[in-house]
Scaffold this motif. Structure first.
Motif, short mmCIF file in Angstrom:
data_model
loop_
_atom_site.label_atom_id
_atom_site.label_comp_id
_atom_site.label_asym_id
_atom_site.label_seq_id
_atom_site.Cartn_x
_atom_site.Cartn_y
_atom_site.Cartn_z
N GLY A 1 0.82 -1.20 0.00
CA GLY A 1 0.00 0.00 0.00
C GLY A 1 0.85 1.26 0.00
O GLY A 1 2.08 1.20 0.08
N ILE A 2 0.19 2.39 -0.08
CA ILE A 2 0.87 3.68 -0.06
C ILE A 2 0.73 4.27 1.35
O ILE A 2 -0.39 4.51 1.81
N LYS A 3 1.85 4.47 2.03
CA LYS A 3 1.81 4.92 3.43
C LYS A 3 1.83 6.43 3.58
O LYS A 3 1.43 6.96 4.62
N SER A 4 2.33 7.13 2.60
CA SER A 4 2.32 8.59 2.63
C SER A 4 2.31 9.10 1.20
O SER A 4 2.78 8.41 0.29
N CYS A 5 1.77 10.31 1.01
CA CYS A 5 1.63 10.81 -0.36
C CYS A 5 1.65 12.34 -0.38
O CYS A 5 0.62 12.97 -0.59
N PRO A 6 2.82 12.93 -0.15
CA PRO A 6 2.89 14.40 -0.11
C PRO A 6 2.49 15.07 -1.43
O PRO A 6 1.93 16.16 -1.43
N GLY A 7 2.76 14.42 -2.56
CA GLY A 7 2.46 15.01 -3.86
C GLY A 7 0.99 15.03 -4.21
O GLY A 7 0.55 15.83 -5.05
N ASN A 8 0.21 14.14 -3.59
CA ASN A 8 -1.25 14.07 -3.82
C ASN A 8 -1.94 13.81 -2.48
O ASN A 8 -2.77 12.91 -2.36
N HIS A 9 -1.58 14.62 -1.49
CA HIS A 9 -2.01 14.35 -0.11
C HIS A 9 -3.52 14.35 0.05
O HIS A 9 -4.10 13.44 0.66
N THR A 10 -4.19 15.35 -0.51
CA THR A 10 -5.65 15.44 -0.37
C THR A 10 -6.35 14.26 -1.02
O THR A 10 -7.28 13.68 -0.44
N ALA A 11 -5.92 13.91 -2.22
CA ALA A 11 -6.52 12.77 -2.92
C ALA A 11 -6.27 11.47 -2.17
O ALA A 11 -7.15 10.61 -2.07
N TRP A 12 -5.07 11.33 -1.61
CA TRP A 12 -4.72 10.14 -0.85
C TRP A 12 -5.59 10.02 0.40
O TRP A 12 -6.11 8.93 0.71
N LEU A 13 -5.81 11.12 1.10
CA LEU A 13 -6.67 11.11 2.29
C LEU A 13 -8.11 10.79 1.91
O LEU A 13 -8.79 10.02 2.61
N ASN A 14 -8.59 11.40 0.82
CA ASN A 14 -9.96 11.12 0.37
C ASN A 14 -10.14 9.65 0.06
O ASN A 14 -11.16 9.04 0.41
N TYR A 15 -9.15 9.08 -0.61
CA TYR A 15 -9.25 7.66 -0.97
C TYR A 15 -9.26 6.79 0.28
O TYR A 15 -10.06 5.86 0.40
N LYS A 16 -8.34 7.07 1.21
CA LYS A 16 -8.26 6.29 2.45
C LYS A 16 -9.56 6.36 3.24
O LYS A 16 -10.04 5.35 3.77
N ASN A 17 -10.14 7.55 3.33
CA ASN A 17 -11.32 7.75 4.16
C ASN A 17 -12.62 7.28 3.51
O ASN A 17 -13.54 6.86 4.20
N LYS A 18 -12.71 7.38 2.19
CA LYS A 18 -13.98 7.08 1.51
C LYS A 18 -14.03 5.74 0.79
O LYS A 18 -15.10 5.16 0.65
N PHE A 19 -12.88 5.28 0.30
CA PHE A 19 -12.92 4.12 -0.59
C PHE A 19 -12.09 2.92 -0.15
O PHE A 19 -12.43 1.78 -0.46
N LYS A 20 -10.99 3.17 0.52
CA LYS A 20 -10.09 2.06 0.82
C LYS A 20 -10.66 1.18 1.92
O LYS A 20 -11.19 1.65 2.91
N GLY A 21 -10.55 -0.12 1.72
CA GLY A 21 -11.01 -1.09 2.70
C GLY A 21 -10.38 -2.44 2.41
O GLY A 21 -9.74 -2.62 1.38
N LYS A 22 -10.54 -3.37 3.28
CA LYS A 22 -9.97 -4.70 3.09
C LYS A 22 -10.77 -5.44 2.03
O LYS A 22 -11.98 -5.62 2.15
#
Length: 294
Positions: free
Chosen positions: A107-128
């Motif tokens: 997985g991607i543990k940090s994403c400074p270049g696309n931080h907002t998109a990464w947070l949105n994905y983690k919070n809204k879409f990512k799951g097991k």
């Protein structure tokens, strides 16, 4: 010592030559009409992508006569920027394709270049997501593996090398006389996932990637078109982008049946948004028919 009159004469001749060249170039550019495909091909030729897009053929499809033109004026349903949408859609596809791999995709543990998109994905879409079996149901008669057949099984076009477009899965299976097709396909999928992961890391480190630029460029070119109609030719154009190639792979791996899951929820939102921004909601019908022909 150089004569000043001679210098003036030479200068005037050079200006005249440049003016004539510019005139001919302008006329040539004025009369030459480029299609969206021409422009995308010219764009791709200038870049070497970190995650090269497999050459997947489009299946010949007769699209139903719907009120397609009405969708051309539809506005995006989300407020994501094109860059955010591309990152989240690619990450979603990476997760979905990873379900079919025996190796655990990192997985991607940090994403400074696309931080907002990464947070949105983690919070809204990512799951097991559950593991799924990578089924191989190719016709054992390799003589049937023409362009139309490969369009129904885009995984046959996956490269088995990380730095070259060939040989492909089809090449390797034919060369091995059909032995271990599951192993060959599994290897090619792992390579494809590795390249996708490298692109995601590039997007996180630098905020951009060659494939993202191609996606953004295609959106701009399609916007200039009065109509981007449902056709095999336009579907082939879409399949030159990594997002649509991944869509075709996921649909093929899933087969005819699709259950509701976290993955399908992501597909409903992100995939449809990608299609909408490219004026191609008709692509959903294409993938449905592609699955139905198997």
């Amino acid at each position: 010592m150089i004569n000043k009159g001679l210098l003036v004469s030479l200068k005037n001749q050079i200006l005249l030559l440049l003016g004539t060249t510019t005139l001919f170039t302008s006329c040539a550019n004025y009369h030459r009409m480029e299609s969206v495909d021409d422009k995308m091909s010219r764009y791709h030729s200038k870049r070497d992508s970190t995650n090269s897009v497999p050459k997947v053929a489009a299946s010949k499809t007769k699209f139903s006569a719907r009120r397609g033109p009405a969708s051309y004026n539809m506005k995006p349903k989300t407020n994501y920027t094109n860059k955010q949408l591309y990152f989240m859609a690619l990450y979603s596809q990476y997760d979905e394709l990873g379900m079919f791999s025996k190796a655990k995709a990192p997985g991607i543990k940090s994403c400074p270049g696309n931080h907002t998109a990464w947070l949105n994905y983690k919070n809204k879409f990512k799951g097991k997501l559950p593991s799924k079996k990578l089924s191989v149901m190719f016709d054992k008669n390799h003589s049937t593996w023409g362009k139309d057949y490969s369009a129904l099984y885009p995984e046959l076009s996956l490269p088995v090398s990380i730095d070259a477009p060939t040989p492909t899965v089809a090449d390797m299976i034919k060369g091995s006389r059909g032995t271990n097709p599951e192993k060959i396909l599994g290897h090619a999928l792992d390579i494809h996932l590795s390249k996708t992961y490298m692109e995601l890391k590039q997007l996180c480190n630098y905020g951009i990637s060659d494939n993202y630029y191609a996606f953004e460029n295609l959106i701009s070119e399609v916007k200039r078109e009065k109509r981007f109609t449902a056709s095999t030719a336009n579907m082939q154009l879409l399949l030159k982008t990594t997002l649509f190639t991944n869509m075709s792979l996921i649909k093929s791996f899933e087969g005819k049946k699709r259950g509701r899951s976290i993955a399908s929820h992501k597909d409903d939102i992100l995939t449809q948004e990608v299609m909408l921004r490219l004026k191609a909601p008709w692509a959903k019908e294409y993938f449905k028919k592609m699955q139905g022909k198997k």
